[in-house]
Write a protein that holds these residues in place. Structure first.
Motif, PDB file in Angstrom:
ATOM      1  N   GLN A  41      76.019  73.334  80.013  1.00  0.00           N
ATOM      2  CA  GLN A  41      76.537  74.021  81.154  1.00  0.00           C
ATOM      3  C   GLN A  41      75.753  73.950  82.250  1.00  0.00           C
ATOM      4  OE1 GLN A  41      79.741  75.345  81.189  1.00  0.00           O
ATOM      5  NE2 GLN A  41      79.566  75.777  83.290  1.00  0.00           N
ATOM      6  N   TRP A  42      76.034  73.179  83.493  1.00  0.00           N
ATOM      7  CA  TRP A  42      75.069  73.091  84.671  1.00  0.00           C
ATOM      8  C   TRP A  42      75.898  73.671  85.818  1.00  0.00           C
ATOM      9  CZ3 TRP A  42      70.751  69.674  84.902  1.00  0.00           C
ATOM     10  CH2 TRP A  42      70.177  69.410  84.014  1.00  0.00           C
ATOM     11  N   GLU A  43      74.955  74.006  86.834  1.00  0.00           N
ATOM     12  CA  GLU A  43      75.427  74.416  88.033  1.00  0.00           C
ATOM     13  C   GLU A  43      74.813  73.542  88.845  1.00  0.00           C
ATOM     14  OE1 GLU A  43      74.957  78.812  89.537  1.00  0.00           O
ATOM     15  OE2 GLU A  43      73.052  77.824  90.597  1.00  0.00           O
ATOM     16  N   LEU A  44      75.746  73.029  89.629  1.00  0.00           N
ATOM     17  CA  LEU A  44      75.409  72.060  90.764  1.00  0.00           C
ATOM     18  C   LEU A  44      75.827  72.594  92.217  1.00  0.00           C
ATOM     19  CD1 LEU A  44      77.311  68.676  89.481  1.00  0.00           C
ATOM     20  CD2 LEU A  44      74.936  69.622  88.862  1.00  0.00           C
ATOM     21  N   ARG A  45      74.571  72.664  92.912  1.00  0.00           N
ATOM     22  CA  ARG A  45      74.730  72.954  94.258  1.00  0.00           C
ATOM     23  C   ARG A  45      74.507  72.008  95.318  1.00  0.00           C
ATOM     24  NH1 ARG A  45      73.674  78.383  94.835  1.00  0.00           N
ATOM     25  NH2 ARG A  45      72.656  79.585  93.197  1.00  0.00           N
ATOM     26  N   GLU A  46      75.801  71.933  96.106  1.00  0.00           N
ATOM     27  CA  GLU A  46      76.087  71.022  97.015  1.00  0.00           C
ATOM     28  C   GLU A  46      75.081  71.180  98.374  1.00  0.00           C
ATOM     29  OE1 GLU A  46      79.531  68.363  99.002  1.00  0.00           O
ATOM     30  OE2 GLU A  46      80.119  69.626  97.774  1.00  0.00           O
ATOM     31  N   GLU A  47      74.219  70.358  98.535  1.00  0.00           N
ATOM     32  CA  GLU A  47      73.443  70.248  99.986  1.00  0.00           C
ATOM     33  C   GLU A  47      74.348  70.533 101.112  1.00  0.00           C
ATOM     34  OE1 GLU A  47      70.690  67.166 100.322  1.00  0.00           O
ATOM     35  OE2 GLU A  47      69.577  67.928  98.604  1.00  0.00           O
ATOM     36  N   GLY A  48      73.989  71.014 102.057  1.00  0.00           N
ATOM     37  CA  GLY A  48      74.853  71.165 103.257  1.00  0.00           C
ATOM     38  C   GLY A  48      75.990  72.124 103.320  1.00  0.00           C
ATOM     39  N   ARG A  49      76.321  72.814 102.060  1.00  0.00           N
ATOM     40  CA  ARG A  49      77.335  73.709 102.080  1.00  0.00           C
ATOM     41  C   ARG A  49      76.957  74.905 101.232  1.00  0.00           C
ATOM     42  NH1 ARG A  49      82.429  71.270  99.290  1.00  0.00           N
ATOM     43  NH2 ARG A  49      83.153  73.269 100.260  1.00  0.00           N
ATOM     44  N   GLY A  98      81.945  53.213  94.246  1.00  0.00           N
ATOM     45  CA  GLY A  98      80.846  54.387  94.689  1.00  0.00           C
ATOM     46  C   GLY A  98      79.380  53.948  94.355  1.00  0.00           C
ATOM     47  N   ARG A  99      78.602  54.578  94.729  1.00  0.00           N
ATOM     48  CA  ARG A  99      77.057  54.199  94.485  1.00  0.00           C
ATOM     49  C   ARG A  99      76.468  55.644  94.163  1.00  0.00           C
ATOM     50  NH1 ARG A  99      72.729  50.556  96.053  1.00  0.00           N
ATOM     51  NH2 ARG A  99      70.802  51.625  96.416  1.00  0.00           N
ATOM     52  N   THR A 100      75.871  55.999  93.143  1.00  0.00           N
ATOM     53  CA  THR A 100      75.230  57.050  92.633  1.00  0.00           C
ATOM     54  C   THR A 100      73.599  56.869  92.186  1.00  0.00           C
ATOM     55  OG1 THR A 100      77.133  57.700  91.581  1.00  0.00           O
ATOM     56  CG2 THR A 100      75.439  58.773  90.696  1.00  0.00           C
ATOM     57  N   THR A 101      72.999  57.942  92.556  1.00  0.00           N
ATOM     58  CA  THR A 101      71.440  57.863  92.344  1.00  0.00           C
ATOM     59  C   THR A 101      71.165  59.332  91.536  1.00  0.00           C
ATOM     60  OG1 THR A 101      70.616  56.693  94.148  1.00  0.00           O
ATOM     61  CG2 THR A 101      68.985  58.141  93.239  1.00  0.00           C
ATOM     62  N   ILE A 102      70.687  59.205  90.377  1.00  0.00           N
ATOM     63  CA  ILE A 102      70.234  60.328  89.612  1.00  0.00           C
ATOM     64  C   ILE A 102      68.842  60.561  89.491  1.00  0.00           C
ATOM     65  CG2 ILE A 102      70.806  61.669  87.426  1.00  0.00           C
ATOM     66  CD1 ILE A 102      73.261  59.845  87.114  1.00  0.00           C
ATOM     67  N   ARG A 103      68.230  61.721  89.792  1.00  0.00           N
ATOM     68  CA  ARG A 103      66.892  61.894  89.586  1.00  0.00           C
ATOM     69  C   ARG A 103      66.790  63.099  88.550  1.00  0.00           C
ATOM     70  NH1 ARG A 103      66.337  60.717  95.126  1.00  0.00           N
ATOM     71  NH2 ARG A 103      65.819  62.960  95.329  1.00  0.00           N
ATOM     72  N   ALA A 104      66.106  63.110  87.566  1.00  0.00           N
ATOM     73  CA  ALA A 104      65.745  64.229  86.687  1.00  0.00           C
ATOM     74  C   ALA A 104      64.243  64.595  87.010  1.00  0.00           C
ATOM     75  CB  ALA A 104      65.982  63.848  85.414  1.00  0.00           C
ATOM     76  N   SER A 105      63.941  65.925  87.263  1.00  0.00           N
ATOM     77  CA  SER A 105      62.773  66.299  87.253  1.00  0.00           C
ATOM     78  C   SER A 105      62.116  66.787  86.069  1.00  0.00           C
ATOM     79  CB  SER A 105      62.281  67.298  88.296  1.00  0.00           C
ATOM     80  OG  SER A 105      63.397  68.176  88.272  1.00  0.00           O
ATOM     81  N   THR A 106      63.235  67.272  85.242  1.00  0.00           N
ATOM     82  CA  THR A 106      63.019  67.845  83.864  1.00  0.00           C
ATOM     83  C   THR A 106      64.371  67.456  83.056  1.00  0.00           C
ATOM     84  OG1 THR A 106      63.766  70.096  83.996  1.00  0.00           O
ATOM     85  CG2 THR A 106      61.583  69.506  84.457  1.00  0.00           C
ATOM     86  N   TYR A 111      68.696  65.895  90.444  1.00  0.00           N
ATOM     87  CA  TYR A 111      69.239  65.656  91.797  1.00  0.00           C
ATOM     88  C   TYR A 111      70.107  64.601  91.641  1.00  0.00           C
ATOM     89  CZ  TYR A 111      69.438  64.375  96.636  1.00  0.00           C
ATOM     90  OH  TYR A 111      69.930  64.165  97.865  1.00  0.00           O
ATOM     91  N   LEU A 112      71.471  64.583  92.197  1.00  0.00           N
ATOM     92  CA  LEU A 112      72.488  63.857  92.125  1.00  0.00           C
ATOM     93  C   LEU A 112      73.047  63.496  93.485  1.00  0.00           C
ATOM     94  CD1 LEU A 112      74.661  62.264  90.368  1.00  0.00           C
ATOM     95  CD2 LEU A 112      76.162  64.355  90.709  1.00  0.00           C
ATOM     96  N   GLU A 113      72.926  62.257  93.992  1.00  0.00           N
ATOM     97  CA  GLU A 113      73.582  61.741  95.131  1.00  0.00           C
ATOM     98  C   GLU A 113      74.477  60.511  94.969  1.00  0.00           C
ATOM     99  OE1 GLU A 113      71.917  59.132  99.006  1.00  0.00           O
ATOM    100  OE2 GLU A 113      70.321  60.299  97.707  1.00  0.00           O
ATOM    101  N   THR A 114      75.889  61.131  95.480  1.00  0.00           N
ATOM    102  CA  THR A 114      76.924  59.868  94.960  1.00  0.00           C
ATOM    103  C   THR A 114      77.745  59.957  96.448  1.00  0.00           C
ATOM    104  OG1 THR A 114      78.642  59.424  93.795  1.00  0.00           O
ATOM    105  CG2 THR A 114      78.334  61.750  94.229  1.00  0.00           C
ATOM    106  N   GLN A 115      78.125  58.588  96.699  1.00  0.00           N
ATOM    107  CA  GLN A 115      79.023  58.370  97.865  1.00  0.00           C
ATOM    108  C   GLN A 115      79.783  56.933  97.490  1.00  0.00           C
ATOM    109  OE1 GLN A 115      76.329  56.994 100.979  1.00  0.00           O
ATOM    110  NE2 GLN A 115      75.163  55.582  99.655  1.00  0.00           N
ATOM    111  N   PRO A 122      86.693  58.601 101.690  1.00  0.00           N
ATOM    112  CA  PRO A 122      85.210  58.432 101.574  1.00  0.00           C
ATOM    113  C   PRO A 122      84.628  59.942 101.293  1.00  0.00           C
ATOM    114  CG  PRO A 122      85.666  58.723 103.885  1.00  0.00           C
ATOM    115  CD  PRO A 122      86.951  58.673 103.263  1.00  0.00           C
ATOM    116  N   PHE A 123      83.657  59.686 100.207  1.00  0.00           N
ATOM    117  CA  PHE A 123      82.960  60.983  99.909  1.00  0.00           C
ATOM    118  C   PHE A 123      81.415  60.594 100.068  1.00  0.00           C
ATOM    119  CE2 PHE A 123      83.653  58.410  95.918  1.00  0.00           C
ATOM    120  CZ  PHE A 123      82.430  58.449  95.247  1.00  0.00           C
ATOM    121  N   ASP A 124      80.433  61.539 100.417  1.00  0.00           N
ATOM    122  CA  ASP A 124      78.890  61.456 100.239  1.00  0.00           C
ATOM    123  C   ASP A 124      78.554  62.881  99.965  1.00  0.00           C
ATOM    124  OD1 ASP A 124      76.416  60.665 100.980  1.00  0.00           O
ATOM    125  OD2 ASP A 124      76.896  60.546 103.086  1.00  0.00           O
ATOM    126  N   MET A 125      77.907  63.256  98.942  1.00  0.00           N
ATOM    127  CA  MET A 125      77.547  64.311  98.465  1.00  0.00           C
ATOM    128  C   MET A 125      76.267  64.230  97.907  1.00  0.00           C
ATOM    129  SD  MET A 125      81.241  65.712  96.961  1.00  0.00           S
ATOM    130  CE  MET A 125      81.359  64.321  95.788  1.00  0.00           C
TER     131      MET A 125
END
Length: 140
Positions: A41-49, A98-106, A111-115, A122-125
């Motif tokens: 189970q993951w909680e995803l917080r959207e930047e800017g919202r 789309g284009r997605t970048t995923i970075r895992a610190s652990t 961090y997920l960036e997708t557009q 269009p989407f950019d989140m």
């Protein structure tokens, strides 16, 4: 002399254009970062919202690559695949791309960036994600 210069410019332009795709390969097997992310189970917080969070059961972290397109069959191209980060472009043949970048610190923080374009819009989140536990039995 002018013609030779024009041919040289055209060849250089063609080589540069093809070189930009040289590091891009079709996706084969799981991305390194996807293998590093812990399902659950993951909680995803959207930047800017402010306060905008999504509770998501991630049984297969590969779903993050096409977050806005779900389980749709799409062709993928790996732009970059590192142990804790990856960038992928994908095309869902008439249903968006789309284009997605995923970075895992652990394995439990990412961090997920997708557009791109989904359902004709269009989407950019950008999301920060934290694993909060196991998925509910009904979500499995």
């Amino acid at each position: 002399m002018f013609l030779a210069g024009a041919v040289r410019v055209a060849l250089t332009t063609a080589l540069i254009g093809s070189a930009s795709f040289a590091g891009t390969t079709p996706a084969k097997g799981p991305l390194h970062v996807v293998a590093a992310i812990e399902p659950g189970q993951w909680e995803l917080r959207e930047e800017g919202r402010a306060g905008a969070t999504r509770q998501v059961c991630i049984n297969d972290p590969d779903m993050l690559v096409q977050f806005q397109h779900g389980p749709m069959h799409c062709s993928r191209f790996v732009v970059d695949d590192q142990p804790m980060s990856a960038t992928v472009t994908y095309d869902c043949q008439g249903n968006g791309r789309g284009r997605t970048t995923i970075r895992a610190s652990t394995p439990r923080a990412l961090y997920l960036e997708t557009q791109g374009i989904a359902r004709g819009a269009p989407f950019d989140m950008r999301f920060e994600g934290r694993r909060t536990g196991a998925c509910a039995a009904s979500a499995r």
